[in-house]
Design a protein around this motif. Structure first.
Motif, PDB file in Angstrom:
ATOM      1  N   ALA A  24      39.725  38.343  43.055  1.00 50.25           N
ATOM      2  CA  ALA A  24      38.418  38.019  42.468  1.00 50.25           C
ATOM      3  C   ALA A  24      37.408  37.548  43.499  1.00 50.25           C
ATOM      4  O   ALA A  24      36.221  37.873  43.422  1.00 50.25           O
ATOM      5  N   LYS A  25      37.888  36.804  44.498  1.00 52.90           N
ATOM      6  CA  LYS A  25      36.947  36.223  45.471  1.00 52.90           C
ATOM      7  C   LYS A  25      36.246  37.289  46.317  1.00 52.90           C
ATOM      8  O   LYS A  25      35.241  37.006  46.958  1.00 52.90           O
ATOM      9  N   SER A  26      36.768  38.510  46.297  1.00 54.80           N
ATOM     10  CA  SER A  26      36.154  39.577  47.097  1.00 54.80           C
ATOM     11  C   SER A  26      34.817  40.020  46.533  1.00 54.80           C
ATOM     12  O   SER A  26      34.034  40.679  47.212  1.00 54.80           O
ATOM     13  N   GLY A  27      34.564  39.683  45.291  1.00 57.07           N
ATOM     14  CA  GLY A  27      33.339  40.156  44.648  1.00 57.07           C
ATOM     15  C   GLY A  27      33.463  41.582  44.126  1.00 57.07           C
ATOM     16  O   GLY A  27      32.557  42.100  43.465  1.00 57.07           O
ATOM     17  N   LYS A  28      34.592  42.227  44.378  1.00 56.94           N
ATOM     18  CA  LYS A  28      34.799  43.592  43.868  1.00 56.94           C
ATOM     19  C   LYS A  28      34.904  43.565  42.344  1.00 56.94           C
ATOM     20  O   LYS A  28      35.322  42.562  41.761  1.00 56.94           O
ATOM     21  N   ARG A  29      34.572  44.683  41.734  1.00 51.27           N
ATOM     22  CA  ARG A  29      34.603  44.738  40.262  1.00 51.27           C
ATOM     23  C   ARG A  29      36.029  44.960  39.782  1.00 51.27           C
ATOM     24  O   ARG A  29      36.662  45.975  40.085  1.00 51.27           O
ATOM     25  N   ILE A  30      36.529  43.987  39.045  1.00 50.53           N
ATOM     26  CA  ILE A  30      37.931  44.013  38.619  1.00 50.53           C
ATOM     27  C   ILE A  30      38.003  44.052  37.099  1.00 50.53           C
ATOM     28  O   ILE A  30      37.335  43.270  36.409  1.00 50.53           O
ATOM     29  N   LEU A  31      38.836  44.955  36.602  1.00 52.27           N
ATOM     30  CA  LEU A  31      39.086  45.020  35.156  1.00 52.27           C
ATOM     31  C   LEU A  31      40.546  44.660  34.913  1.00 52.27           C
ATOM     32  O   LEU A  31      41.455  45.294  35.460  1.00 52.27           O
ATOM     33  N   LEU A  32      40.761  43.642  34.105  1.00 52.19           N
ATOM     34  CA  LEU A  32      42.120  43.206  33.763  1.00 52.19           C
ATOM     35  C   LEU A  32      42.385  43.645  32.327  1.00 52.19           C
ATOM     36  O   LEU A  32      41.698  43.203  31.395  1.00 52.19           O
ATOM     37  N   LEU A 227      37.914  40.819  31.553  1.00 48.02           N
ATOM     38  CA  LEU A 227      39.224  40.797  30.900  1.00 48.02           C
ATOM     39  C   LEU A 227      39.068  41.465  29.544  1.00 48.02           C
ATOM     40  O   LEU A 227      38.225  41.066  28.746  1.00 48.02           O
ATOM     41  N   LEU A 228      39.872  42.500  29.312  1.00 47.82           N
ATOM     42  CA  LEU A 228      39.879  43.125  27.981  1.00 47.82           C
ATOM     43  C   LEU A 228      41.218  42.828  27.339  1.00 47.82           C
ATOM     44  O   LEU A 228      42.265  43.223  27.867  1.00 47.82           O
ATOM     45  N   THR A 229      41.211  42.124  26.211  1.00 48.90           N
ATOM     46  CA  THR A 229      42.457  41.858  25.496  1.00 48.90           C
ATOM     47  C   THR A 229      42.642  42.927  24.412  1.00 48.90           C
ATOM     48  O   THR A 229      41.721  43.692  24.116  1.00 48.90           O
ATOM     49  N   GLY A 230      43.827  42.969  23.868  1.00 50.83           N
ATOM     50  CA  GLY A 230      44.106  43.987  22.843  1.00 50.83           C
ATOM     51  C   GLY A 230      44.016  45.392  23.408  1.00 50.83           C
ATOM     52  O   GLY A 230      43.804  46.364  22.682  1.00 50.83           O
ATOM     53  N   ALA A 231      44.189  45.508  24.731  1.00 53.88           N
ATOM     54  CA  ALA A 231      44.004  46.796  25.417  1.00 53.88           C
ATOM     55  C   ALA A 231      45.355  47.271  25.950  1.00 53.88           C
ATOM     56  O   ALA A 231      45.776  46.869  27.039  1.00 53.88           O
ATOM     57  N   GLU A 232      46.027  48.101  25.178  1.00 54.48           N
ATOM     58  CA  GLU A 232      47.348  48.586  25.599  1.00 54.48           C
ATOM     59  C   GLU A 232      47.204  49.882  26.394  1.00 54.48           C
ATOM     60  O   GLU A 232      46.722  50.893  25.878  1.00 54.48           O
ATOM     61  N   VAL A 233      47.646  49.840  27.632  1.00 52.18           N
ATOM     62  CA  VAL A 233      47.607  51.051  28.462  1.00 52.18           C
ATOM     63  C   VAL A 233      48.750  51.963  28.040  1.00 52.18           C
ATOM     64  O   VAL A 233      49.913  51.540  27.957  1.00 52.18           O
TER      65      VAL A 233
END
Ligand SMILES: Cc1cc2nc3c(=O)[nH]c(=O)nc-3n(C[C@H](O)[C@H](O)[C@H](O)COP(=O)(O)OP(=O)(O)OC[C@H]3O[C@@H](n4cnc5c(N)ncnc54)[C@H](O)[C@@H]3O)c2cc1C
Ligand code: SF4
Length: 517
Positions: A24-32, A227-233
C-alpha cells in the motif's frame, strides 16, 4: 464491469492481507478481493455455543473426501481470513525445518531458501503483528536479528506452577509467542483484556493481531487501496500465449465481473488457491493455470494435531492459557530417532463447548459434572509434522468443487508425542489416566474437516518441473501471477503456520515493490 489496477490480491487473510499492507505504501493502485464480509462484532463472538457448538463463523462450504463423502471444512471467509478465529500462536519455523529432515514415514524436503533468508522477514512480521515472546528461552529456536517487540505474556499461577515443575523435571518449557495486543504494564489502557475467548473465537474488542486488525483495517480509506467484499474469484483469464493473466473473474451479488491489473496475487488459502488455478484451465494451460508441472493441488498438508485435556484434582483457574510451549521433542532425542513435534496450550476448556463434544464423564470421576471437569482441566495442543506427498492432493470436479484426497503420515511420531505428553503430565502432578483426547472441532467428525493449518498446494522451488512457484512465489509459467498464502510451503514443520505466511508475504511484497519501481 472492467477496471484496471496495478495489483489485484485475492483473499485478505494472513498472506493476502499482509501483502496488501506491504504494497500500500507504494501508492500503486491495489484491489483486494475478498469473498467474505467483515466478521460481525457481536456478543456471540465470545460465546462458546455459537462459536464452537453451532459453528456460526465456519463457512457453509461443502468439500468432498477421496471417497466422495461430503464434509464441511473448518474454513472462515471473512476480511482477515482464518486469522479472525486463530489462536495467534505466532511461531517461527526452526532453522532445521528449512532443511531435509528424516521422518518415520519419509523425508520432509528442504526449502529452496534457508532460515537465514527468512529471518529478517520473521523479525519484520513479529514487529508488524506485535508478537509477545522471550527470545532465547526455547532451545530449538534459531537466531534472531531483533528481539520480540513485546515481552512474553506472563503465565497465570497454574501454568507457572506447571512450567516450574517441568523445568525441575529437566524439560525446557518456554513462553509461547502470542499475537495479542496486551500491555501487561498498563492494563487499564491495554487493548487486550486477557480473556478466555481467544483461541478459536473472534476477538470482540479487536485486540487480536489478526490480518484484518493489523494489516487490512489500517489501509481502509487510503485512496490507492480498494477492498471489495463479497467478491468470490472464480477464474483467471490469460492472453493467448498463456504467459500473462489478463482478467480476474469475480462472482459478486450474483453477477459476473472482470477486473484487470498488471500483477495478480492469489492468497485464497491453500485449498481455494489450488481451486482457482485448477478451475482456470485453458488451451494454453490444459491441466489448470500454472500447472504444467502437475503440482498444483498436490502435497496438501495440514499437520497431525490433537487436543488433550488433562484433569487433576487441583483447580485450573487460568483465563488466558496459551502462554506455554515445549519443544523438547521437536527434534530426535536419545530415546527416539525421529522428530515428534511441538506441545503447546490451547484455549481453556469450558463446560459449554465440552457439551458439544459429548464426553463420557464416568471415565474421569463418576461424581464430577462437566463444569467440574472443565474447571480442573489443563488443555494441550500437540502438533506433529505431516509430509508433503503427491497423492495427498486437492482436485476439483466438473462443477469446480473441492475434493481432498489425504492419507496420514508420521502417525507413529504423533503417538510418540502423546506418550511424551503423558510423561510430562506425571511431572506436573496430572496422572496419565486422567488424560482425555478432546475434539477441537465439535460436530466435525472427520479429520479432514479440521483444515485450519492447510498448506502446500503450490509449493515453491527452483525446478519448474517439480514446483509451481519460483523462489519469489511467482508462477514459473506466468510473468505476472504470484501465490502468497500457505500454499507455497514445501514442508510444514511442526509449529503453527501463520507467522511464516506473514513473513513470506512481506518478503514477496518487497520483491513486487522492486519490480514495480
Ligand atoms: C481456529 C483456528 C486456529 C488457528 N490458530 C493458529 C495459531 O494459533 N497460529 C497460527 O500460526 N495459525 C493458526 N491457524 C492457522 C492460520 O490462521 C492460517 O495458517 C493462516 O490464516 C493462513 O493464511 P492464508 O493467507 O493462507 O489463508 P487465510 O488466512 O484463510 O486467507 C484466505 C482468504 O481468502 C479468502 N478467499 C478464499 N477463496 C476466495 C475466492 N475464491 N475469492 C476471494 N477470496 C477468497 C478467504 O475468505 C480468506 O479471507 C488457525 C486457524 C484456525 C481456523
Ligand atoms: S485475550 Fe485479548 S486478544 Fe484474545 S480474545 Fe480476549 S481480548 Fe481479544
Amino acid at each position: 464491469m472492467s477496471e484496471n489496477y496495478d495489483v489485484i490480491i485475492i483473499g485478505s487473510g494472513a498472506g493476502g492481507g499482509t501483502l496488501a499492507h506491504a504494497l500500500a505504501k507504494s501508492g500503486k493502485r491495489i484491489l483486494l478481493l475478498e469473498r467474505g464480509d467483515f466478521l460481525p462484532r457481536e456478543m456471540d463472538n465470545w460465546d462458546p455455543k455459537p462459536v464452537f457448538v453451532d459453528g456460526k463463523y465456519i463457512s457453509k462450504d461443502t468439500w468432498f473426501d477421496r471417497d466422495g463423502k461430503a464434509f464441511q471444512p473448518q474454513v472462515h471467509y471473512f476480511v482477515g481470513g482464518a486469522t479472525k478465529l486463530y489462536g495467534a500462536a505466532l511461531y517461527r519455523l526452526r532453522p532445521q525445518d528449512f532443511e531435509e529432515i528424516k521422518h518415520v514415514s519419509g523425508i520432509s524436503p528442504a526449502w529452496p531458501l534457508s532460515f537465514d533468508d527468512f529471518e529478517p522477514w520473521y523479525s519484520k512480521a513479529e514487529q508488524l503483528y506485535q508478537v509477545h515472546g522471550n527470545g532465547g528461552e526455547d532451545p530449538t529456536e534459531g537466531h534472531r536479528s531483533e528481539p520480540y517487540p513485546w515481552p512474553a505474556v506472563s503465565h497465570e499461577p497454574r501454568l507457572q506452577q506447571i512450567s516450574d515443575d517441568l523445568a525441575k523435571g529437566g524439560y525446557h518449557p518456554f513462553h509461547a509467542p502470542c499475537g495479542i495486543l496486551l500491555d501487561e504494564a498498563d492494563r487499564p489502557r491495554s487493548t487486550c483484556i486477557r480473556c478466555a475467548w481467544c483461541d478459536g473465537y473472534p476477538c470482540l474488542v479487536h485486540a487480536k493481531s489478526d490480518a484484518e486488525v493489523i494489516a487490512v483495517r489500517p489501509l481502509l480509506g487510503r485512496p490507492n487501496v480498494t477492498l471489495l467484499t463479497g467478491a468470490e474469484v472464480t477464474k483467471l483469464e490469460t492472453d493467448s500465449s498463456g504467459r500473462t493473466v489478463t482478467g480476474v473473474v469475480v462472482s459478486r451479488n450474483g453477477e459476473r465481473e472482470v477486473y484487470r491489473s498488471d500483477i495478480v496475487a492469489i492468497s485464497a488459502g491453500a485449498a481455494n488457491s489450488a481451486k482457482i488455478l485448477l478451475n482456470s484451465a485453458s488451451d494454453a494451460h490444459p491441466n489448470g493455470l500454472a500447472n504444467g508441472s502437475d503440482q498444483v493441488g498436490r502435497n496438501y498438508m495440514f499437520h497431525n494435531s490433537r487436543t488433550v485435556a488433562a484433569v487433576s484434582t487441583e483447580k485450573n483457574d487460568t483465563i488466558y492459557q496459551k502462554t506455554l510451549g515445549i519443544n523438547d521433542f521437536y527434534f530426535p532425542t536419545k530415546d527416539y530417532e525421529y522428530p515428534a513435534g511441538n506441545i503447546q496450550m490451547v484455549g481453556k476448556s469450558n463446560a459449554e463447548a465440552m457439551r458439544g463434544e459429548k464426553p463420557d464423564l464416568t471415565w474421569f470421576a463418576p461424581e464430577w459434572s462437566l463444569t467440574d471437569v472443565a474447571k480442573h482441566s489443563v488443555d494441550w495442543w500437540l502438533t506433529t509434522e505431516d509430509l508433503p506427498i503427491p497423492e495427498n492432493r486437492v482436485t476439483t470436479d466438473r462443477d469446480g468443487q473441492i475434493h481432498v484426497a489425504y492419507a496420514h503420515t508420521n502417525l507413529e511420531e504423533h503417538d510418540r508425542l502423546f506418550e511424551e505428553l503423558k510423561k510430562i503430565l506425571n511431572h506436573a502432578g496430572m496422572a496419565a489416566h486422567h488424560v482425555w483426547r478432546k475434539n477441537f472441532y465439535p460436530g466435525m467428525d472427520i479429520a479432514l474437516a479440521g483444515c485450519a493449518h492447510q498448506a502446500g498446494t503450490c509449493r515453491f522451488g527452483t525446478d519448474p518441473a517439480a514446483s509451481v512457484l519460483d523462489v519469489n512465489c511467482k508462477a514459473h509459467e506466468l510473468d505476472n501471477l504470484y501465490v502468497v498464502d500457505t500454499s507455497f510451503f514445501p514442508s510444514i514443520g511442526a509449529v503453527n503456520p501463520a507467522l511464516t505466511a506473514i513473513a513470506n508475504a512481506l518478503r514477496v511484497g518487497d520483491h513486487i515493490l522492486g519490480r514495480m519501481a
